[in-house]
Every structure is written in structure tokens, then in C-alpha cells.
Scaffold this motif. Structure first.
Motif, PDB file in Angstrom:
ATOM      1  N   GLU A   7      -4.476  -2.430  -2.925  1.00 43.17           N
ATOM      2  CA  GLU A   7      -3.313  -1.672  -3.364  1.00 43.17           C
ATOM      3  C   GLU A   7      -3.701  -0.224  -3.665  1.00 43.17           C
ATOM      4  OE1 GLU A   7      -0.150  -1.869  -7.035  1.00 43.17           O
ATOM      5  OE2 GLU A   7      -1.034  -3.731  -6.321  1.00 43.17           O
ATOM      6  N   ALA A   8      -4.869  -0.038  -4.245  1.00 46.76           N
ATOM      7  CA  ALA A   8      -5.337   1.316  -4.561  1.00 46.76           C
ATOM      8  C   ALA A   8      -5.554   2.126  -3.287  1.00 46.76           C
ATOM      9  CB  ALA A   8      -6.618   1.249  -5.378  1.00 46.76           C
ATOM     10  N   THR A   9      -6.148   1.522  -2.269  1.00 47.35           N
ATOM     11  CA  THR A   9      -6.381   2.212  -0.999  1.00 47.35           C
ATOM     12  C   THR A   9      -5.063   2.575  -0.335  1.00 47.35           C
ATOM     13  OG1 THR A   9      -8.467   1.052  -0.691  1.00 47.35           O
ATOM     14  CG2 THR A   9      -7.482   2.022   1.267  1.00 47.35           C
ATOM     15  N   ARG A  10      -4.126   1.646  -0.354  1.00 51.83           N
ATOM     16  CA  ARG A  10      -2.809   1.938   0.234  1.00 51.83           C
ATOM     17  C   ARG A  10      -2.135   3.084  -0.506  1.00 51.83           C
ATOM     18  NH1 ARG A  10      -2.203  -3.843   0.345  1.00 51.83           N
ATOM     19  NH2 ARG A  10      -0.898  -3.627  -1.492  1.00 51.83           N
TER      20      ARG A  10
END
Length: 61
Positions: A7-10
Motif C-alpha cells: 500500500e505504501a508503494t502504491r
């Protein structure tokens, strides 16, 4: 093939896509911290100042 993204990368990819100026700033900031040229004289001084390591760190002198 495995294409999982956290989720952080997205979030970061989406943010950079919406704010392209941040990508340029990120590269500029990276240059300040990581892409620096080392002074060979200073590096030689650091190497000369290193103390030799003992074979076993916990053995009393």
C-alpha cells in the motif's frame, strides 16, 4: 510473475504521478546525501585513525 505492491508503494507511485515536481526534488535531495564525491585526503585520514580490532572483542586485556 509476482506483481505485488504494498500500500505504501502504491501511495508513493500515485503521489509522484500526481506531483511530478516532487520526483525532480527527490533526485536533487538524493544528490545531497548519497551521490557525493569523497575527499581522498579525508578518507586516508579516517583509515589511518582506525584502531586495530581484537580477535575476540569480549576478552579482557
Amino acid at each position: 510473475m509476482y506483481h505485488y505492491q504494498s500500500e505504501a508503494t502504491r501511495f508513493l507511485n500515485d503521489y509522484i504521478e500526481k506531483h511530478p515536481q516532487e520526483a525532480q526534488q527527490r533526485l536533487k535531495n538524493r544528490a545531497l546525501l548519497w551521490d557525493v564525491e569523497l575527499n581522498p585526503e579525508e578518507q586516508a585520514g579516517y583509515e589511518a585513525a582506525k584502531l586495530p580490532k581484537k580477535p575476540y572483542a569480549y576478552q579482557p586485556d
